[in-house]
Design an enzyme around this catalytic site. Structure first.
Site, PDB file in Angstrom:
ATOM      1  N   ASN A 176     -10.001   1.187   7.749  1.00 33.34           N
ATOM      2  CA  ASN A 176     -11.385   1.038   8.197  1.00 33.34           C
ATOM      3  C   ASN A 176     -11.547   0.939   9.708  1.00 33.34           C
ATOM      4  O   ASN A 176     -12.671   0.937  10.199  1.00 33.34           O
ATOM      5  CB  ASN A 176     -12.020  -0.181   7.524  1.00 33.34           C
ATOM      6  CG  ASN A 176     -12.081  -0.032   6.025  1.00 33.34           C
ATOM      7  OD1 ASN A 176     -11.794   1.031   5.467  1.00 33.34           O
ATOM      8  ND2 ASN A 176     -12.445  -1.098   5.347  1.00 33.34           N
ATOM      9  N   ASN A 224     -14.375   5.294   4.615  1.00 32.53           N
ATOM     10  CA  ASN A 224     -14.523   4.369   5.737  1.00 32.53           C
ATOM     11  C   ASN A 224     -13.657   4.722   6.942  1.00 32.53           C
ATOM     12  O   ASN A 224     -14.026   4.446   8.080  1.00 32.53           O
ATOM     13  CB  ASN A 224     -14.249   2.937   5.290  1.00 32.53           C
ATOM     14  CG  ASN A 224     -15.349   2.417   4.382  1.00 32.53           C
ATOM     15  OD1 ASN A 224     -16.506   2.797   4.507  1.00 32.53           O
ATOM     16  ND2 ASN A 224     -14.988   1.566   3.454  1.00 32.53           N
ATOM     17  N   TYR A 236      -5.244  -0.353  10.039  1.00 33.89           N
ATOM     18  CA  TYR A 236      -5.837  -0.319   8.708  1.00 33.89           C
ATOM     19  C   TYR A 236      -6.897   0.778   8.673  1.00 33.89           C
ATOM     20  O   TYR A 236      -7.464   1.163   9.692  1.00 33.89           O
ATOM     21  CB  TYR A 236      -6.402  -1.671   8.244  1.00 33.89           C
ATOM     22  CG  TYR A 236      -5.314  -2.649   7.893  1.00 33.89           C
ATOM     23  CD1 TYR A 236      -4.689  -2.585   6.659  1.00 33.89           C
ATOM     24  CD2 TYR A 236      -4.900  -3.599   8.810  1.00 33.89           C
ATOM     25  CE1 TYR A 236      -3.666  -3.470   6.336  1.00 33.89           C
ATOM     26  CE2 TYR A 236      -3.874  -4.483   8.491  1.00 33.89           C
ATOM     27  CZ  TYR A 236      -3.261  -4.409   7.260  1.00 33.89           C
ATOM     28  OH  TYR A 236      -2.254  -5.271   6.941  1.00 33.89           O
ATOM     29  N   ASP A 283      -7.492  10.909   1.904  1.00 32.61           N
ATOM     30  CA  ASP A 283      -7.634  11.058   0.464  1.00 32.61           C
ATOM     31  C   ASP A 283      -9.085  11.372   0.125  1.00 32.61           C
ATOM     32  O   ASP A 283      -9.988  11.029   0.886  1.00 32.61           O
ATOM     33  CB  ASP A 283      -7.199   9.766  -0.239  1.00 32.61           C
ATOM     34  CG  ASP A 283      -8.016   8.558   0.195  1.00 32.61           C
ATOM     35  OD1 ASP A 283      -7.962   8.208   1.398  1.00 32.61           O
ATOM     36  OD2 ASP A 283      -8.718   7.968  -0.635  1.00 32.61           O
ATOM     37  N   HIS A 303      -4.506   5.920  -1.642  1.00 31.23           N
ATOM     38  CA  HIS A 303      -5.224   5.824  -0.372  1.00 31.23           C
ATOM     39  C   HIS A 303      -4.316   6.151   0.815  1.00 31.23           C
ATOM     40  O   HIS A 303      -4.801   6.451   1.898  1.00 31.23           O
ATOM     41  CB  HIS A 303      -5.787   4.407  -0.232  1.00 31.23           C
ATOM     42  CG  HIS A 303      -7.084   4.305   0.503  1.00 31.23           C
ATOM     43  ND1 HIS A 303      -8.025   5.311   0.543  1.00 31.23           N
ATOM     44  CD2 HIS A 303      -7.614   3.281   1.217  1.00 31.23           C
ATOM     45  CE1 HIS A 303      -9.069   4.913   1.255  1.00 31.23           C
ATOM     46  NE2 HIS A 303      -8.841   3.690   1.677  1.00 31.23           N
ATOM     47  N   TYR A 336       0.808  -1.220   0.000  1.00 31.28           N
ATOM     48  CA  TYR A 336       0.000   0.000   0.000  1.00 31.28           C
ATOM     49  C   TYR A 336       0.844   1.275   0.000  1.00 31.28           C
ATOM     50  O   TYR A 336       0.310   2.370  -0.149  1.00 31.28           O
ATOM     51  CB  TYR A 336      -0.914   0.036   1.233  1.00 31.28           C
ATOM     52  CG  TYR A 336      -1.904  -1.088   1.288  1.00 31.28           C
ATOM     53  CD1 TYR A 336      -2.975  -1.148   0.395  1.00 31.28           C
ATOM     54  CD2 TYR A 336      -1.783  -2.100   2.238  1.00 31.28           C
ATOM     55  CE1 TYR A 336      -3.889  -2.182   0.447  1.00 31.28           C
ATOM     56  CE2 TYR A 336      -2.693  -3.139   2.291  1.00 31.28           C
ATOM     57  CZ  TYR A 336      -3.744  -3.178   1.401  1.00 31.28           C
ATOM     58  OH  TYR A 336      -4.651  -4.201   1.449  1.00 31.28           O
TER      59      TYR A 336
END
Length: 187
Positions: A66, A112, A64, A91, A20, A15
């Site tokens: 979420n 989220n 993470y 973002d 993101h 990632y």
């Protein structure tokens, strides 16, 4: 005065260069500018910087995207920082690439990470800096786009936009939200 700056992203090498993870990138830019180093700690990596008599606790949650609320709530309590001194960096696909928008509070806009923070804190009354990543993707491919890497053109322009976002974060702590919004919420 102390501020918590939560740059949202996802941990892991896969990632690291994705759109993101712009929250992590802004936090990294702030730390690098101040010569600070992130230390792995509970629910995330943390660095502390000082600017014009203010202390900024930079947080890159390890929960993470979420589940960012758990990290944000913990570090607000741990550092005894009032919620009005929280700024979340995320973002935003609704904004053109590199555009910065600060808001005092508001909806999660389908993000989220913001949704989880509001659920965990019990309200959405916290400032957020939305960093535009653009929305140039075919219908149904939002996840691929958001988790995709920057184009060469975006990568080239990113350092300048990270500098602007970093300046906005520091202004939030020194000039206040209203003045910072007036200065940075331009096209």
């Amino acid at each position: 005065m102390k501020y918590l700056i939560a740059g949202l992203g996802n941990i892991g090498a896969e990632y690291a260069r994705t759109r993101h993870n712009i929250g992590f990138k802004v936090a990294d830019a702030l730390a690098e500018k101040a010569g600070a180093t992130f230390v792995s700690s509970r629910y995330g990596s943390v660095a502390e910087i000082r600017h014009k008599g203010r202390t900024f606790v930079l947080l890159k949650p390890s929960t993470y995207m979420n589940l960012s609320g758990k990290a944000v709530a913990y570090w607000l309590r741990q550092e005894k920082i009032p919620q009005e001194n929280l700024l979340v960096v995320v973002d935003d696909i609704a904004l053109p690439f590199g555009t910065i928008r600060l808001r005092a509070k508001g909806s999660d806009g389908g993000h989220n990470g913001l949704k989880n923070i509001a659920e965990t804190l019990g309200n959405a009354d916290y400032a957020r800096l939305r960093f535009g990543i653009g929305g140039d993707f075919p219908k149904g491919f939002q996840i691929d786009y958001v988790l995709g890497e920057w184009t060469p053109e975006e990568s080239e322009a990113l350092p300048e936009r990270l500098e602007a976002a970093s300046d906005a974060v520091l202004s939030f702590g020194t000039a206040g939200l209203a003045r910072t919004m007036n200065a940075f919420n331009r096209k």
